[in-house]
Motif scaffolding. Structure first.
Motif, short mmCIF file in Angstrom:
data_model
loop_
_atom_site.label_atom_id
_atom_site.label_comp_id
_atom_site.label_asym_id
_atom_site.label_seq_id
_atom_site.Cartn_x
_atom_site.Cartn_y
_atom_site.Cartn_z
N TYR A 152 72.74 46.50 77.51
CA TYR A 152 73.05 45.61 78.63
C TYR A 152 74.56 45.52 78.82
CZ TYR A 152 73.52 41.44 81.47
OH TYR A 152 73.86 40.57 82.46
N MET A 153 75.01 45.67 80.04
CA MET A 153 76.42 45.52 80.40
C MET A 153 76.52 44.43 81.46
SD MET A 153 78.36 47.60 78.78
CE MET A 153 78.32 49.07 77.83
N ALA A 154 77.28 43.39 81.16
CA ALA A 154 77.44 42.28 82.10
C ALA A 154 78.28 42.72 83.29
CB ALA A 154 78.10 41.09 81.42
N LYS A 155 77.99 42.15 84.44
CA LYS A 155 78.78 42.39 85.64
C LYS A 155 79.64 41.15 85.89
CE LYS A 155 76.11 45.96 87.53
NZ LYS A 155 75.54 46.31 86.29
N GLY A 156 80.86 41.35 86.34
CA GLY A 156 81.79 40.24 86.53
C GLY A 156 81.31 39.21 87.53
N GLU A 192 78.06 33.48 84.58
CA GLU A 192 78.14 32.05 84.84
C GLU A 192 79.16 31.44 83.91
OE1 GLU A 192 74.67 29.85 85.35
OE2 GLU A 192 73.57 31.45 86.34
N ARG A 193 80.08 30.68 84.49
CA ARG A 193 81.17 30.10 83.70
C ARG A 193 80.98 28.60 83.54
NH1 ARG A 193 83.75 34.57 83.73
NH2 ARG A 193 84.59 35.68 85.50
N SER A 194 81.28 28.13 82.34
CA SER A 194 81.24 26.70 82.02
C SER A 194 82.67 26.20 81.85
CB SER A 194 80.45 26.45 80.73
OG SER A 194 79.15 26.96 80.85
N TRP A 195 82.81 24.89 81.83
CA TRP A 195 84.11 24.25 81.60
C TRP A 195 84.03 23.46 80.30
CZ3 TRP A 195 88.55 24.03 84.81
CH2 TRP A 195 88.45 24.77 85.99
N TYR A 196 85.06 23.59 79.46
CA TYR A 196 85.11 22.87 78.19
C TYR A 196 86.44 22.14 78.07
CZ TYR A 196 81.17 25.81 76.84
OH TYR A 196 79.96 26.43 76.79
N LYS A 229 83.40 35.75 73.86
CA LYS A 229 82.78 36.31 72.65
C LYS A 229 81.69 35.41 72.08
CE LYS A 229 85.18 39.37 70.33
NZ LYS A 229 86.03 39.90 69.27
N HIS A 230 81.60 34.18 72.53
CA HIS A 230 80.57 33.27 72.06
C HIS A 230 79.25 33.46 72.81
CE1 HIS A 230 82.25 31.39 75.60
NE2 HIS A 230 81.24 30.54 75.63
N LYS A 231 79.24 34.29 73.84
CA LYS A 231 78.04 34.51 74.65
C LYS A 231 77.31 35.77 74.21
CE LYS A 231 79.83 32.40 78.86
NZ LYS A 231 80.09 32.63 80.30
N PRO A 232 75.99 35.77 74.30
CA PRO A 232 75.26 36.99 73.93
C PRO A 232 75.45 38.13 74.93
CG PRO A 232 73.75 35.26 74.64
CD PRO A 232 75.11 34.65 74.58
N ILE A 233 75.95 37.84 76.13
CA ILE A 233 76.17 38.90 77.13
C ILE A 233 77.58 39.47 77.06
CG2 ILE A 233 74.47 37.90 78.70
CD1 ILE A 233 77.00 36.99 80.37
N PHE A 234 78.33 39.21 75.99
CA PHE A 234 79.72 39.65 75.90
C PHE A 234 79.83 41.14 76.12
CE2 PHE A 234 83.10 41.45 73.16
CZ PHE A 234 84.19 40.99 73.89
N THR A 235 80.71 41.52 77.03
CA THR A 235 81.02 42.91 77.33
C THR A 235 82.54 43.05 77.29
OG1 THR A 235 79.09 42.96 78.78
CG2 THR A 235 80.64 44.77 78.97
N PRO A 236 83.08 43.96 76.49
CA PRO A 236 84.53 44.02 76.28
C PRO A 236 85.35 44.26 77.54
CG PRO A 236 83.40 45.34 74.64
CD PRO A 236 82.37 44.91 75.62
N HIS A 237 84.82 45.00 78.50
CA HIS A 237 85.61 45.36 79.68
C HIS A 237 85.37 44.43 80.88
CE1 HIS A 237 81.77 47.46 80.25
NE2 HIS A 237 82.01 47.34 81.55
N VAL A 238 84.66 43.31 80.65
CA VAL A 238 84.36 42.36 81.72
C VAL A 238 84.85 40.97 81.30
CG1 VAL A 238 82.51 41.26 83.05
CG2 VAL A 238 82.34 43.66 82.46
N ASP A 239 85.43 40.25 82.25
CA ASP A 239 85.84 38.87 82.00
C ASP A 239 84.61 37.98 82.09
OD1 ASP A 239 87.03 36.44 81.78
OD2 ASP A 239 88.09 36.52 83.70
N CYS A 240 84.01 37.68 80.94
CA CYS A 240 82.80 36.86 80.94
C CYS A 240 83.02 35.55 80.18
CB CYS A 240 81.62 37.63 80.36
SG CYS A 240 81.89 38.38 78.77
N GLY A 241 84.27 35.11 80.07
CA GLY A 241 84.60 33.89 79.35
C GLY A 241 84.48 32.64 80.20
N ASP A 242 84.70 31.51 79.56
CA ASP A 242 84.60 30.21 80.20
C ASP A 242 85.98 29.59 80.38
OD1 ASP A 242 81.82 30.34 80.26
OD2 ASP A 242 81.63 29.48 78.26
N HIS A 243 86.04 28.54 81.18
CA HIS A 243 87.27 27.79 81.40
C HIS A 243 87.48 26.82 80.25
CE1 HIS A 243 87.83 29.02 85.64
NE2 HIS A 243 86.51 29.15 85.61
N VAL A 244 88.73 26.66 79.80
CA VAL A 244 89.05 25.75 78.71
C VAL A 244 90.22 24.86 79.13
CG1 VAL A 244 89.80 25.55 76.31
CG2 VAL A 244 88.26 27.39 76.97
#
Length: 143
Positions: free
Chosen positions: A4-8, A12-16, A39-54
């Motif tokens: 599985y490769m996540a698409k940008g 879904e982004r959360s706020w912390y 990196k805390h998500k199971p859909i982590f893909t190195p070449h996609v920004d799949c992180g959350d807001h902090v």
């Protein structure tokens, strides 16, 4: 079976919100950098920004261990000959605690366009209040 490769656009982004009171600067920064990368998500893909807001509040109350307040030095160059400037972390935290925390996280992010894009999801405030209450951020407990 395909990997599985996540698409940008489908991430879904959360706020912390992280309260930096009495947290060790380096440990907090590494955990925040991992959340910004996703990196805390199971859909982590190195070449996609799949992180959350902090959002980091109380940056002025962050802690450094050992003698780092007086021995650790932040160094930068102005770009002019002889323009090497240095400041201890004790003075840097007094002068601009937001910059000290931001730099600690920035240096743990990937270098390049993707890392800069991930870093735009970080907000640092010196005091206990922040301007992002409308996003309804969840409190995040870091150890």
């Amino acid at each position: 079976m395909n990997t599985y490769m996540a698409k940008g656009e489908t991430v879904e982004r959360s706020w912390y919100v992280v309260d930096a009171t009495d947290l060790v600067l380096g440990r907090m920064s590494s955990q925040v950098a991992a959340i910004l990368r996703g990196k805390h998500k199971p859909i982590f893909t190195p070449h996609v920004d799949c992180g959350d807001h902090v959002i980091i509040v109380n940056a002025g109350k962050v802690r450094l261990t050992g003698n780092k307040l007086d021995q650790k030095v932040h160094v930068h160059h102005t770009g002019y000959p002889g323009g090497l400037k240095s400041i201890t972390y004790r003075r840097l935290l007094e002068k601009d605690p937001c910059f000290a925390v931001y730099e600690a996280v920035r240096r743990m992010m990937p270098k390049g366009p993707l890392g800069r894009q991930m870093l735009k999801k970080l907000r640092v405030y010196a005091g206990p209040t922040h301007k992002n209450a409308a996003q309804k951020p969840a409190a995040l407990e870091l150890k």
